[in-house]
Design a protein around this motif. Sequence first.
Motif, PDB file in Angstrom:
ATOM      1  N   GLY A  27     -27.535  19.016-120.319  1.00 34.70           N
ATOM      2  CA  GLY A  27     -26.649  19.681-121.274  1.00 34.70           C
ATOM      3  C   GLY A  27     -26.874  21.174-121.426  1.00 34.70           C
ATOM      4  O   GLY A  27     -26.281  21.795-122.295  1.00 34.70           O
ATOM      5  N   THR A  28     -27.747  21.742-120.598  1.00 31.82           N
ATOM      6  CA  THR A  28     -28.084  23.154-120.765  1.00 31.82           C
ATOM      7  C   THR A  28     -27.680  23.994-119.556  1.00 31.82           C
ATOM      8  O   THR A  28     -27.505  23.490-118.464  1.00 31.82           O
ATOM      9  N   VAL A  29     -27.553  25.302-119.809  1.00 32.44           N
ATOM     10  CA  VAL A  29     -27.303  26.267-118.743  1.00 32.44           C
ATOM     11  C   VAL A  29     -28.473  27.243-118.704  1.00 32.44           C
ATOM     12  O   VAL A  29     -28.805  27.867-119.704  1.00 32.44           O
ATOM     13  N   VAL A 175     -17.444  25.250-117.765  1.00 30.50           N
ATOM     14  CA  VAL A 175     -17.373  24.614-119.082  1.00 30.50           C
ATOM     15  C   VAL A 175     -16.877  23.176-118.941  1.00 30.50           C
ATOM     16  O   VAL A 175     -17.466  22.254-119.497  1.00 30.50           O
ATOM     17  N   LEU A 178     -19.466  20.781-117.518  1.00 28.58           N
ATOM     18  CA  LEU A 178     -20.459  20.344-118.504  1.00 28.58           C
ATOM     19  C   LEU A 178     -19.853  19.402-119.538  1.00 28.58           C
ATOM     20  O   LEU A 178     -20.508  18.466-120.003  1.00 28.58           O
ATOM     21  N   GLU A 179     -18.598  19.664-119.909  1.00 28.56           N
ATOM     22  CA  GLU A 179     -17.978  18.860-120.956  1.00 28.56           C
ATOM     23  C   GLU A 179     -17.686  17.430-120.510  1.00 28.56           C
ATOM     24  O   GLU A 179     -17.658  16.519-121.324  1.00 28.56           O
ATOM     25  N   PHE A 199     -22.874  33.246-120.455  1.00 27.81           N
ATOM     26  CA  PHE A 199     -22.860  31.821-120.141  1.00 27.81           C
ATOM     27  C   PHE A 199     -24.163  31.042-120.284  1.00 27.81           C
ATOM     28  O   PHE A 199     -24.116  29.819-120.352  1.00 27.81           O
ATOM     29  N   ALA A 200     -25.307  31.706-120.333  1.00 27.14           N
ATOM     30  CA  ALA A 200     -26.565  30.953-120.323  1.00 27.14           C
ATOM     31  C   ALA A 200     -27.014  30.517-121.718  1.00 27.14           C
ATOM     32  O   ALA A 200     -26.663  31.141-122.710  1.00 27.14           O
ATOM     33  N   ASP A 201     -27.765  29.421-121.769  1.00 24.17           N
ATOM     34  CA  ASP A 201     -28.468  29.028-122.991  1.00 24.17           C
ATOM     35  C   ASP A 201     -29.911  29.507-122.929  1.00 24.17           C
ATOM     36  O   ASP A 201     -30.482  29.958-123.905  1.00 24.17           O
ATOM     37  N   TYR A 202     -30.485  29.387-121.735  1.00 22.19           N
ATOM     38  CA  TYR A 202     -31.874  29.795-121.534  1.00 22.19           C
ATOM     39  C   TYR A 202     -31.973  30.832-120.419  1.00 22.19           C
ATOM     40  O   TYR A 202     -31.178  30.811-119.477  1.00 22.19           O
ATOM     41  N   GLU A 216     -34.923  31.222-125.137  1.00 17.21           N
ATOM     42  CA  GLU A 216     -33.586  30.866-125.580  1.00 17.21           C
ATOM     43  C   GLU A 216     -32.832  32.169-125.781  1.00 17.21           C
ATOM     44  O   GLU A 216     -33.316  33.081-126.454  1.00 17.21           O
TER      45      GLU A 216
ATOM     46  N   ARG B  46     -19.982  23.526-126.374  1.00 20.90           N
ATOM     47  CA  ARG B  46     -20.056  24.306-125.146  1.00 20.90           C
ATOM     48  C   ARG B  46     -18.925  25.324-125.079  1.00 20.90           C
ATOM     49  O   ARG B  46     -19.130  26.476-124.734  1.00 20.90           O
ATOM     50  N   ALA B  50     -19.349  29.357-125.109  1.00 22.32           N
ATOM     51  CA  ALA B  50     -18.830  30.209-124.033  1.00 22.32           C
ATOM     52  C   ALA B  50     -17.907  31.285-124.604  1.00 22.32           C
ATOM     53  O   ALA B  50     -17.939  32.437-124.169  1.00 22.32           O
ATOM     54  N   CYS B  54     -22.679  32.904-126.955  1.00 22.15           N
ATOM     55  CA  CYS B  54     -23.975  32.520-127.499  1.00 22.15           C
ATOM     56  C   CYS B  54     -24.382  31.209-126.829  1.00 22.15           C
ATOM     57  O   CYS B  54     -23.687  30.714-125.951  1.00 22.15           O
ATOM     58  N   SER B  55     -25.530  30.653-127.210  1.00 23.32           N
ATOM     59  CA  SER B  55     -25.999  29.448-126.527  1.00 23.32           C
ATOM     60  C   SER B  55     -25.525  28.187-127.252  1.00 23.32           C
ATOM     61  O   SER B  55     -25.155  28.246-128.423  1.00 23.32           O
ATOM     62  N   VAL B  56     -25.544  27.045-126.564  1.00 26.05           N
ATOM     63  CA  VAL B  56     -25.164  25.780-127.227  1.00 26.05           C
ATOM     64  C   VAL B  56     -26.178  25.385-128.276  1.00 26.05           C
ATOM     65  O   VAL B  56     -25.866  24.605-129.167  1.00 26.05           O
ATOM     66  N   ILE B  57     -27.388  25.911-128.150  1.00 21.23           N
ATOM     67  CA  ILE B  57     -28.410  25.615-129.162  1.00 21.23           C
ATOM     68  C   ILE B  57     -27.917  26.151-130.505  1.00 21.23           C
ATOM     69  O   ILE B  57     -28.020  25.489-131.534  1.00 21.23           O
ATOM     70  N   ARG B  60     -24.618  24.211-131.647  1.00 23.42           N
ATOM     71  CA  ARG B  60     -24.971  22.857-132.094  1.00 23.42           C
ATOM     72  C   ARG B  60     -25.553  22.919-133.503  1.00 23.42           C
ATOM     73  O   ARG B  60     -25.191  22.133-134.378  1.00 23.42           O
TER      74      ARG B  60
END
Lengths: 307, 134
Positions: A27-29, A175, A178-179, A199-202, A216, B46, B50, B54-57, B60
Motif C-alpha cells: 500500500g505504499t510508494v 494511482v 494502487l487503488e 507521489f511518494a509516501d517514503y 516519511e 491514495r 496524490a 502528501c503521503s497516504v500516511i 489515512r
Amino acid sequence: MIKFDGVQKNIDRDVQIGPLDFYIEPGTVTALVGNNGAGKSTLIRMLTGMVFPDNGTITRFGKSIDSGGREDEVTWKEQIAYVPQTSIGYERFSLKQLAELHEIGFRSWDWKEFDRLTDRFSLPLKKRFDSLSGGMQKKGLLLLALSRSSKFLVMDEPLSGVDIESQEIIREEWVSYLEKDPERAILFSTHIPEEIKGFADYVVCMKEGTLTGRFEKDSLQENYGRLWVSAGGSVSQEEIIRNLPGVIDVKRSGNNCEIITEDLEETENALAGKNIEIVLQQGLEFSEILRTLLRNREEKKTDEFSA
Amino acid sequence: MSESGLLPIKINETSRTPIYDQIESQVKTLIMSGKLPAGTALPSIRKLAASLSCSVITTRRAYQNLEQHGYIKTLQGKGTFVAEINVAEQDEQKQEAVAEALKEAARLGKSYQYSEEELMDWFRKILKEENESD
C-alpha cells in the motif's frame, strides 16, 4: 512484503554495494534517491532478480532467497513488474512483438489492458522500439509492466524524458494501480524532487553504496525548518548554536544567524533554553530538504562523534 | 464504486499545523458548511494524497480522525462517505472552527508584536470590508 537483510554486491574491486537492510510495506510508494553511482540501479536490479547478491537475503512476498538461490523465481517474478531505466535488448522489436513475448513470459498478461494503455499513451504498435523517442520508449516499458497483474511495481527513473502530459497520465495510472489492490506497492528511483513530492509516501536515501535513511515524506516537511535568531554574532556564539540538537547548518550574517534544522521542535526548545530569540521561522522547500539529506547526513554524523 | 471528485482543499506547507490536521479541519468545514452533504463520496486516501502531494500516511490519519469524530464513514469495499451529523454538534463545530481561525490570527499578530488595540482595530476594519463586499 519485500525485505533485504544484509544484502551485498561487489561491482568491482573499488565499488561495493551494501550491506543493505531495507523493506517495503504493502500500500505504499517509496522513492529511492541518491547521486549518480550511489547504487540505486544495483539495488533495483537485485530486487527484481536481474542480478544476484553476493551476500545476504532477499525476502519477496514471504519467500526468502539466499544469495545465488534461484528457486521459485517464476512465482515471484509474476508478482513484480519491472520498468528498467533503458530498453536495452528491445531495440529490434516492435511494441506488438514485445507484448507477444510478454504474453509467453507471464501468465497474467492482459491484452485488453495493453490495448487500453497503448491507446491512452498513443504509442505506435508496429514501429521498431529503437526508432521511438526516449520518452516514448519509457512509456512503452511502463505499458508492458502495467499490462499484467502484479503486486509490486518497480521503476528505474520512470519519468525521465517523458513529456508533461504523459507524466500526468502515468501518475493517474499509478494511482489506479494502487487503488485496485491494497496489497500493491510501488518503488521508483528518481533525481527529480517534484516527482518525490508529488507521489511518494517514503523517501529512501542512498549514498556510496549504502542506505543512509528512510523517511516519511510529510514528516520531513514538518521537521525541517529555517530559523533566524538574533544571536551568533561572534564565533563562539555561532559554535554554541551549531552544536544545538537538530541543527545541521548555520550561516552568520551580521548579528544574526540563519539556522537549518532537521528537528524544528528540538532546536526551538534548545534555543529557548539558551535564551536565544527566534526572529523568524520558515519551512524549507522540498528540494532543499532533499539536497540536505543527500549531502549532510554523513558529515553530520562524524561531527557528532568528534564533538 | 461511485466516482468521487477531488476536494477543494489547500495545504499550507510552511504552516506549523501538521498537514493531516489541515486536511481534517478543512474537510470538517466543508461538511459543516453543507458543501459536502451527507452521503457524498470522498476520494480514496491514495487519490487525495496524490492530489495534495502528501503521503497516504497523512491522508489515512486525517480520514481516521474524521471517522472517529463521526464526520465520515468508510464502507468496506465501497469507499468513504460523508456521514449524517446532528445539528447541535454542527453548531458546536462551527464555533470551534471560527475560534480556531481567530486564535491563529491572534498568534500571528502577537508574534509580529502588534498591540491588542491595533489587532482589534484591524479586525473591525476587516469585518466592515467583508460586510460591504457581501
